[in-house]
Design an enzyme around this catalytic site. Structure first.
Site, PDB file in Angstrom:
ATOM      1  N   ARG A   1      12.772 -38.280  21.415  1.00 27.82           N
ATOM      2  CA  ARG A   1      12.952 -36.874  21.814  1.00 27.82           C
ATOM      3  C   ARG A   1      13.617 -36.027  20.748  1.00 27.82           C
ATOM      4  NH1 ARG A   1      14.216 -36.270  28.263  1.00 27.82           N
ATOM      5  NH2 ARG A   1      12.580 -37.666  29.015  1.00 27.82           N
TER       6      ARG A   1
ATOM      7  N   GLN B   1      -0.857 -45.338  17.285  1.00 28.74           N
ATOM      8  CA  GLN B   1      -0.596 -46.349  18.309  1.00 28.74           C
ATOM      9  C   GLN B   1      -1.829 -46.532  19.187  1.00 28.74           C
ATOM     10  OE1 GLN B   1       1.794 -45.789  21.962  1.00 28.74           O
ATOM     11  NE2 GLN B   1       3.227 -47.262  21.071  1.00 28.74           N
TER      12      GLN B   1
ATOM     13  N   TYR C   1       1.710 -51.246  30.218  1.00 29.81           N
ATOM     14  CA  TYR C   1       0.279 -51.071  29.991  1.00 29.81           C
ATOM     15  C   TYR C   1      -0.413 -52.430  29.827  1.00 29.81           C
ATOM     16  CZ  TYR C   1       1.846 -46.309  29.777  1.00 29.81           C
ATOM     17  OH  TYR C   1       2.425 -45.103  30.102  1.00 29.81           O
TER      18      TYR C   1
ATOM     19  N   ARG D   1       4.307 -53.056  19.352  1.00 32.03           N
ATOM     20  CA  ARG D   1       5.480 -52.619  20.130  1.00 32.03           C
ATOM     21  C   ARG D   1       5.594 -53.463  21.394  1.00 32.03           C
ATOM     22  NH1 ARG D   1       7.171 -46.858  23.015  1.00 32.03           N
ATOM     23  NH2 ARG D   1       9.237 -46.775  22.091  1.00 32.03           N
TER      24      ARG D   1
END
Length: 358
Positions: free
Chosen positions: A311, A98, A179, A226
């Site tokens: 997770r 990524q 971001y 994404r």
């Protein structure tokens, strides 16, 4: 009905099932941005996911926001990531790296050059950043010039080529979670008056330019992106036309024939259904805090082609086997998420080790 265990073709890859490992920052890189000594073991342990999307990786010095995150723009980075990709491939997995430019979500103390962060506009996030000196206010960023925007697009393309040189199967452009790419989407972070600000088409321009440049550099079949519609992480507010922006952006990205779109879903089910309709290629969806019993629901209901796992993958290198057998999962230890050594990174027990201990 599609099953989570049905195979799927994504880009050049044929995957055995519909789970993937979502990208997760672990902050264990060396000071120069080379992946840490245990990174190859960490990812290889999880190769059964088929598609592993590696942690957020900066495409340039300006792109770094957090301490000890990896890069993929120098020869040392390439050599370090090659150890990771070879380990994953040896176990039968595939790895996409990524690419994340953090933009204003940064602090000079965390970057190699210690310069002021850059962003679409000189608008501070109002957030704090963890540094070696503790939590500090993120400073007001410097607005990128149009020439610097073009250079940043080239940085993404260069990093993508470096990822392929390191043996990665592709890259995922991080256009989510507050971001740089999403900062261009948001009117409260992007107050530009040139052709990168204002209307929807202008605010989407940077994302499209980055995706096009990366696809041209390494091939669209090796390029994913994404997005996180409606996410307010990092002080982002996409405003009242957020859904309209994605209705414009998704078809524009679809024209590039990218390998996949990865949606970090924040709850707008109508918009997710619309994205599903607008996107012709494989769609990955990540949902936070979904119960394990619903892990396959999006795939089986046709809302997604792949369920990306975060997770659960962090704490269960053998998640695929555990899920298939219906046995309990390890609980993740939040105190070891970021930084540190093998504890909470490569030492989570697998079923065979658990049985041996018992």
């Amino acid at each position: 009905m599609t099953s989570i265990w049905d195979p799927i073709r994504i880009g050049n890859m044929t995957l055995k099932h519909r789970f993937a490992m979502a990208p997760m920052t672990r902050s264990r890189a060396r000071p120069d941005g080379t992946p840490g000594d245990l990174a190859a073991e960490y990812y290889a342990q999880r190769a059964a996911f088929g598609l592993l999307i590696a942690e957020a990786t900066q495409p340039s010095d300006d792109g770094q926001g957090y301490l000890t995150t990896p890069g993929i723009y120098t020869d040392a980075h390439v050599a370090g990531w090659r150890r990771v990709t070879e380990a994953v491939h040896a176990k039968g997995g595939h790895l996409f790296i990524q690419l994340m430019h953090t933009g204003r979500m940064s602090h000079p103390d965390n970057t190699p050059h210690h310069r002021q962060p850059v962003a679409p506009s000189a608008v501070a996030s109002g957030q704090k950043m963890f540094t070696a000196a503790g939590m500090l206010d993120m400073p007001e960023p410097r607005a990128l010039s149009t020439e610097e925007i073009a250079a940043t697009v080239r940085d993404f393309a260069h990093a993508a080529r470096q990822a392929i040189a390191a043996g990665a199967d592709g890259v995922e452009i991080h256009g989510a979670n507050g971001y740089l790419v999403q900062q261009f989407f948001a009117p409260n972070a992007n107050v530009r008056t040139d052709h990168y600000g204002g209307g929807i088409e202008n605010r989407a321009r940077f994302a499209i330019e980055v995706a096009r440049a990366v696809a041209e550099a390494i091939g669209p079949e090796r390029t994913g992106i994404r997005l996180s519609p409606g996410s307010m992480f990092g002080g982002i507010d996409e405003g009242p036309d957020s859904a309209a922006l994605y209705r414009y952006l998704v078809p524009a990205l679809a024209e590039l024939n990218l390998a996949y779109l990865h949606v970090a879903h924040s709850g707008d089910e109508d918009l997710l259904a619309e994205i599903r309709r607008l996107w012709p290629n494989p769609l990955l969806v990540t949902r936070d805090n979904r119960p394990l019993a619903k892990a396959a629901d999006d795939v089986e209901a046709g809302r997604a082609d792949v369920a990306a796992v975060a997770r659960w993958a962090l704490a269960n290198p053998d998640f695929i086997e555990r899920y298939r057998l219906g046995v309990p999962l390890n609980e993740p230890d939040p105190t070891t998420f970021y930084g540190g050594d093998a504890r909470g990174y490569t030492d989570y027990p697998t079923l065979d080790k658990t049985a041996a201990a018992a």
